[in-house]
Write an enzyme that holds these catalytic residues in place. Structure first.
Site, PDB file in Angstrom:
ATOM      1  N   HIS A 114       9.927  60.740 -38.798  1.00  0.00           N
ATOM      2  CA  HIS A 114      10.506  61.679 -37.835  1.00  0.00           C
ATOM      3  C   HIS A 114       9.743  61.682 -36.523  1.00  0.00           C
ATOM      4  O   HIS A 114       9.756  62.678 -35.812  1.00  0.00           O
ATOM      5  CB  HIS A 114      10.547  63.079 -38.446  1.00  0.00           C
ATOM      6  CG  HIS A 114      11.331  63.141 -39.704  1.00  0.00           C
ATOM      7  ND1 HIS A 114      12.711  62.999 -39.738  1.00  0.00           N
ATOM      8  CD2 HIS A 114      10.943  63.265 -41.001  1.00  0.00           C
ATOM      9  CE1 HIS A 114      13.122  63.067 -40.995  1.00  0.00           C
ATOM     10  NE2 HIS A 114      12.068  63.215 -41.778  1.00  0.00           N
TER      11      HIS A 114
ATOM     12  N   GLU B 254      -7.811  66.305 -41.185  1.00  0.00           N
ATOM     13  CA  GLU B 254      -9.266  66.399 -41.031  1.00  0.00           C
ATOM     14  C   GLU B 254      -9.851  65.066 -40.553  1.00  0.00           C
ATOM     15  O   GLU B 254     -10.739  65.037 -39.701  1.00  0.00           O
ATOM     16  CB  GLU B 254      -9.881  66.853 -42.366  1.00  0.00           C
ATOM     17  CG  GLU B 254     -11.390  66.974 -42.394  1.00  0.00           C
ATOM     18  CD  GLU B 254     -11.985  67.937 -41.374  1.00  0.00           C
ATOM     19  OE1 GLU B 254     -11.246  68.676 -40.713  1.00  0.00           O
ATOM     20  OE2 GLU B 254     -13.219  67.909 -41.223  1.00  0.00           O
TER      21      GLU B 254
ATOM     22  N   TRP C 185     -23.574  78.004 -22.419  1.00  0.00           N
ATOM     23  CA  TRP C 185     -22.340  77.230 -22.468  1.00  0.00           C
ATOM     24  C   TRP C 185     -21.412  77.959 -21.517  1.00  0.00           C
ATOM     25  O   TRP C 185     -20.955  79.066 -21.799  1.00  0.00           O
ATOM     26  CB  TRP C 185     -21.799  77.243 -23.892  1.00  0.00           C
ATOM     27  CG  TRP C 185     -20.652  76.330 -24.174  1.00  0.00           C
ATOM     28  CD1 TRP C 185     -20.717  75.000 -24.504  1.00  0.00           C
ATOM     29  CD2 TRP C 185     -19.265  76.668 -24.208  1.00  0.00           C
ATOM     30  NE1 TRP C 185     -19.461  74.506 -24.729  1.00  0.00           N
ATOM     31  CE2 TRP C 185     -18.550  75.503 -24.552  1.00  0.00           C
ATOM     32  CE3 TRP C 185     -18.549  77.833 -23.971  1.00  0.00           C
ATOM     33  CZ2 TRP C 185     -17.162  75.471 -24.667  1.00  0.00           C
ATOM     34  CZ3 TRP C 185     -17.170  77.808 -24.084  1.00  0.00           C
ATOM     35  CH2 TRP C 185     -16.485  76.640 -24.435  1.00  0.00           C
TER      36      TRP C 185
ATOM     37  N   LYS D 278     -11.927  64.765 -37.097  1.00  0.00           N
ATOM     38  CA  LYS D 278     -13.301  64.246 -37.035  1.00  0.00           C
ATOM     39  C   LYS D 278     -13.382  63.141 -35.995  1.00  0.00           C
ATOM     40  O   LYS D 278     -14.287  63.103 -35.177  1.00  0.00           O
ATOM     41  CB  LYS D 278     -13.749  63.671 -38.394  1.00  0.00           C
ATOM     42  CG  LYS D 278     -14.065  64.671 -39.478  1.00  0.00           C
ATOM     43  CD  LYS D 278     -15.419  65.322 -39.368  1.00  0.00           C
ATOM     44  CE  LYS D 278     -15.407  66.588 -38.607  1.00  0.00           C
ATOM     45  NZ  LYS D 278     -14.806  67.788 -39.129  1.00  0.00           N
TER      46      LYS D 278
ATOM     47  N   GLU E 182     -12.970  64.496 -32.387  1.00  0.00           N
ATOM     48  CA  GLU E 182     -14.089  65.353 -31.979  1.00  0.00           C
ATOM     49  C   GLU E 182     -15.298  64.557 -31.518  1.00  0.00           C
ATOM     50  O   GLU E 182     -15.913  64.888 -30.518  1.00  0.00           O
ATOM     51  CB  GLU E 182     -14.576  66.188 -33.183  1.00  0.00           C
ATOM     52  CG  GLU E 182     -13.852  67.467 -33.436  1.00  0.00           C
ATOM     53  CD  GLU E 182     -14.465  68.236 -34.604  1.00  0.00           C
ATOM     54  OE1 GLU E 182     -14.671  69.438 -34.440  1.00  0.00           O
ATOM     55  OE2 GLU E 182     -14.727  67.646 -35.677  1.00  0.00           O
TER      56      GLU E 182
ATOM     57  N   ASN F  56     -25.047  86.409 -24.669  1.00  0.00           N
ATOM     58  CA  ASN F  56     -23.984  85.550 -25.208  1.00  0.00           C
ATOM     59  C   ASN F  56     -22.706  86.360 -25.233  1.00  0.00           C
ATOM     60  O   ASN F  56     -22.752  87.554 -25.526  1.00  0.00           O
ATOM     61  CB  ASN F  56     -24.274  85.160 -26.660  1.00  0.00           C
ATOM     62  CG  ASN F  56     -25.397  84.181 -26.785  1.00  0.00           C
ATOM     63  OD1 ASN F  56     -25.948  83.731 -25.785  1.00  0.00           O
ATOM     64  ND2 ASN F  56     -25.760  83.863 -28.020  1.00  0.00           N
ATOM     65  N   GLY F  57     -21.588  85.709 -24.984  1.00  0.00           N
ATOM     66  CA  GLY F  57     -20.310  86.423 -25.071  1.00  0.00           C
ATOM     67  C   GLY F  57     -19.693  86.577 -23.706  1.00  0.00           C
ATOM     68  O   GLY F  57     -20.078  85.905 -22.747  1.00  0.00           O
TER      69      GLY F  57
ATOM     70  N   CYS G 103     -23.393  79.796 -26.494  1.00  0.00           N
ATOM     71  CA  CYS G 103     -24.743  80.101 -25.995  1.00  0.00           C
ATOM     72  C   CYS G 103     -25.694  80.409 -27.145  1.00  0.00           C
ATOM     73  O   CYS G 103     -25.271  80.781 -28.233  1.00  0.00           O
ATOM     74  CB  CYS G 103     -24.693  81.297 -25.080  1.00  0.00           C
ATOM     75  SG  CYS G 103     -23.527  81.118 -23.738  1.00  0.00           S
TER      76      CYS G 103
ATOM     77  N   LYS H 190     -20.500  74.656 -31.821  1.00  0.00           N
ATOM     78  CA  LYS H 190     -20.524  74.807 -33.274  1.00  0.00           C
ATOM     79  C   LYS H 190     -19.826  76.092 -33.691  1.00  0.00           C
ATOM     80  O   LYS H 190     -19.102  76.127 -34.677  1.00  0.00           O
ATOM     81  CB  LYS H 190     -21.989  74.816 -33.744  1.00  0.00           C
ATOM     82  CG  LYS H 190     -22.170  74.931 -35.241  1.00  0.00           C
ATOM     83  CD  LYS H 190     -21.772  73.661 -35.935  1.00  0.00           C
ATOM     84  CE  LYS H 190     -21.810  73.753 -37.436  1.00  0.00           C
ATOM     85  NZ  LYS H 190     -20.913  72.756 -38.053  1.00  0.00           N
TER      86      LYS H 190
ATOM     87  N   ARG I 227     -25.619  74.020 -31.034  1.00  0.00           N
ATOM     88  CA  ARG I 227     -24.486  74.897 -30.752  1.00  0.00           C
ATOM     89  C   ARG I 227     -23.725  74.440 -29.509  1.00  0.00           C
ATOM     90  O   ARG I 227     -22.606  74.883 -29.278  1.00  0.00           O
ATOM     91  CB  ARG I 227     -24.974  76.329 -30.568  1.00  0.00           C
ATOM     92  CG  ARG I 227     -25.561  76.922 -31.836  1.00  0.00           C
ATOM     93  CD  ARG I 227     -26.161  78.263 -31.551  1.00  0.00           C
ATOM     94  NE  ARG I 227     -25.155  79.217 -31.150  1.00  0.00           N
ATOM     95  CZ  ARG I 227     -24.606  80.123 -31.939  1.00  0.00           C
ATOM     96  NH1 ARG I 227     -24.966  80.179 -33.188  1.00  0.00           N
ATOM     97  NH2 ARG I 227     -23.719  80.966 -31.499  1.00  0.00           N
TER      98      ARG I 227
END
Ligand code: G6P
Length: 612
Positions: free
Chosen positions: A508, A485, A75, A489, A492, A99-100, A2, A607, A27
């Site tokens: 393996h 990474e 969010w 990327k 995502e 927020n939270g 948020c 974010k 965000r």
């Protein structure tokens, strides 16, 4: 997650709130709203589900009047995205954004319902507004009603609120979620994030956990929630310019930020390299020579992309400072009663400095007596504030949800830390250290060459292989975290299933996946692991995988094996990750762009993850 903005001043509030919300769009959010109060106390509230343009359209058709207001991008955590669940929430004269997560929301809801509150939404936020309203009805003044209500909350929050009965002040409060006050000329701002306020002021005050503040046009006061006692917090000047948080002609922030990497690295290195001595200047590391010698172990704790930087950092510290080092996911480190203590250095790596798991893990380590060093990009954020010292990256604001320039800036910060520790502990040969420092100084130009030199080829490869359902990334040593990474990327932002694997583990398990439909991206620059990685490349080829190799310039052996080779300049092996990751960032970007996904705000991602 948020986003919050608030404004009180001489200008019309709504355009400033909307502009601030736009700057927080990155965000991630699913609904948004603003509340503005006219001088005579009339409340105007607009909330919309979906993207900000819906809110903007409404505000264009029906402008709001008033010089004080609060805004929010949500969010969803409690209750699905809907207009009624969007913030601001109202109870009597109280208008509030949050927020939270309020952990004791169930008990609060029952208590409020029992007292006759009419609760409209499914959110935990609305409950806080009702709580304050009840206290006003009991006769408390606004500030006291807010303070007393906050004492009843458990969990993480950043809150901004106002009362239509006092339309000249905003009250804000913070506990484990970021909140910053922007001090303007004849105006005060608040925001959950610095970029929201940058066009208006660079003078910022960061609240501590357990603080609340009252903002009026010309003044602000900060108090402790538990005692009501007044406290002072330092006023900081943020040198990020508003332009840094704009797209600057690029199609997406992510592409812009990939291109900004040479500058981000230059800024992170600035003033820290001692080229003649082959050493790193750094008071900021906050350790004496004796402290550095006394350290017995290093823990690098982080989440997401920052964890991948930590995995490389772990190798740097082990190899250059000869210290046992582990990189741990903060979410796994915390809460398991880890064995960590005064002889350990805990490096908390975080772009935002606010990620809740990293923050809690760092706090737990500190409580056990470990020394905590933050590697963060946002000055004054929660993790640096908690840490004993902070070694900042200077990448500028990163807006794209998928981290790029902060990742490479973290890599150089961790390499500098390893060199510094190695020199202090007399285990790093000064000649080798000089070679590393010289290599670092040359790096920004080489990164620029890689970006410019590979993007066309990478974009073509993305066109050819972009429709693959699964992609495998392989690497050894420093290139193993880079494989992780590269895969992160790609998944995502393009939603393609991708896995990063240590090349040595291919036999393996993942080898079973390889067939003619699976692109295998092998990171094989010249380094001590090169020969063995090449064997793995051949094994993948033998299963008809489509090989794309990232290799050092002029590597004929790799060219003979596959036609799709992306070359990066040959550098001292420790610097390879800083170059090999660039084509992988670009690959993810071009695949996603071709698919037309929302690159800067991928679905379901945020974010900064400030809730658990
Ligand atoms: C989120 C972001 C990632 C980031 C991670 C850790 O998941 O989407 O890009 O790597 O958080 O964030 P931090 O701010 O602690 O580096």
């Amino acid at each position: 997650m948020c986003g919050i903005v608030g404004y009180v001043g001489n200008e019309e509030a709504a355009p400033i709130l909307l502009d601030g919300l736009k700057r927080l769009e990155y965000r991630g959010y699913d609904s948004a709203g603003v509340a503005v109060v006219a001088p005579e106390g009339e409340l105007q509230l607009v909330r919309r589900v979906g993207k900000l343009f819906r809110l903007e359209q409404e505000l264009g058709a029906r402008p709001l009047r008033g010089r004080i207001g609060i805004g929010h991008t949500r969010w969803a955590t409690h209750g699905r995205p809907s207009e009624v669940n969007a913030h601001p929430h109202v109870a009597g004269p109280i208008v509030l954004v949050h927020n939270g997560i309020i952990e004791n929301h169930m008990a609060l809801r029952s208590a409020l319902l029992a007292r006759g509150a009419r609760i409209a939404s499914d959110t935990d936020t609305e409950l806080v507004a009702h709580l304050i309203h009840f206290k006003l009805r009991e006769g408390m003044v606004l500030e006291e009603a807010v303070r007393r209500s906050l004492l009843e909350l458990r969990g993480a929050y950043a809150i901004a609120l106002l009362s239509t009965e006092e339309p000249n002040r905003i009250v804000v409060a913070k506990s484990s979620s970021p909140l910053v006050i922007g001090v303007g000329e004849g105006a005060m701002f608040c925001g959950s994030d610095i970029p929201a306020l940058l066009p208006y002021t660079r003078r910022m005050v960061f609240l501590e956990d357990g603080d609340f503040a009252v903002l009026e046009r010309d003044a602000y006061r900060i108090h402790r929630i538990d005692t009501g006692e007044r406290v002072e917090r330092p006023l900081r000047y943020i040198d990020w310019s508003p332009v840094m948080a704009e797209k600057g002609g690029f199609k997406h922030f992510m592409l812009k930020e990939i291109h900004e990497q040479p500058r981000a690295i230059e800024d992170t290195l600035r003033g820290r390299l001692h080229r003649e001595e082959g050493d790193i200047y750094s008071e900021e590391i906050g350790l004496s020579e004796r402290d550095a010698q006394a350290i017995e172990r290093v823990f690098l704790i982080a989440c997401g992309t920052s964890h991948h930087a930590s995995l490389v950092g772990r190798y740097y510290i082990e190899m250059l400072a000869r210290l046992p080092a582990v990189a741990e996911l903060a979410s796994e480190f915390r809460g398991r009663d880890p064995i960590v203590g005064p002889r350990d250095l805990v490096v908390a790596v975080s772009q935002s400095g606010e990620t809740i798991d990293t923050l809690v893990a760092a706090r737990e380590a500190k409580e056990r007596g470990a020394r905590v060093l933050a590697v963060a990009n946002v000055i004054g954020s929660a993790i640096p504030r908690l840490a004993d010292a902070s070694f900042y990256t200077h990448a500028g604001p990163e807006i794209g949800v998928a981290s790029t320039k902060c990742f490479t800036a973290q890599l150089v910060a961790l390499l500098m830390l390893a060199i510094w520790l190695g020199r202090r502990r007399n285990v790093l040969d000064p000649i080798k250290a000089r070679e590393l420092v010289e290599g670092l100084a040359r790096l920004p130009l080489q990164m620029r060459d890689v970006i410019i030199g590979t993007k066309q080829l990478v974009s073509n490869l993305a066109k050819r292989h972009g429709n693959a359902r699964d992609v495998l990334f392989l690497g050894r040593g420093f290139s193993y975290p880079i494989a992780l990474e590269g895969a992160l990327k790609l998944k995502e932002i393009s939603y393609v299933h991708a896995e990063g694997y240590p090349a040595g583990e291919m036999k393996h398990g993942p080898i079973a996946l390889i067939d003619v439909n699976v692109p295998v991206i092998v990171i094989a620059p010249r380094d001590r692991w090169y020969e063995r990685t090449l064997s793995n490349l051949q094994e993948a080829m033998a299963r008809e995988g489509k090989i794309i190799a990232i290799a050092s310039e002029g590597d004929e052996a790799v060219h003979r094996l596959t036609q799709d080779v992306i070359e990066v300049p040959e550098v001292i092996e420790f610097l390879n990750p800083l170059l090999t990751v660039i084509p992988l960032q670009l690959y993810a970007y071009y695949v996603a762009d071709q698919k037309g996904t929302d690159i800067d705000q991928p679905r379901n991602l945020a974010k900064t993850v400030t809730v658990e």
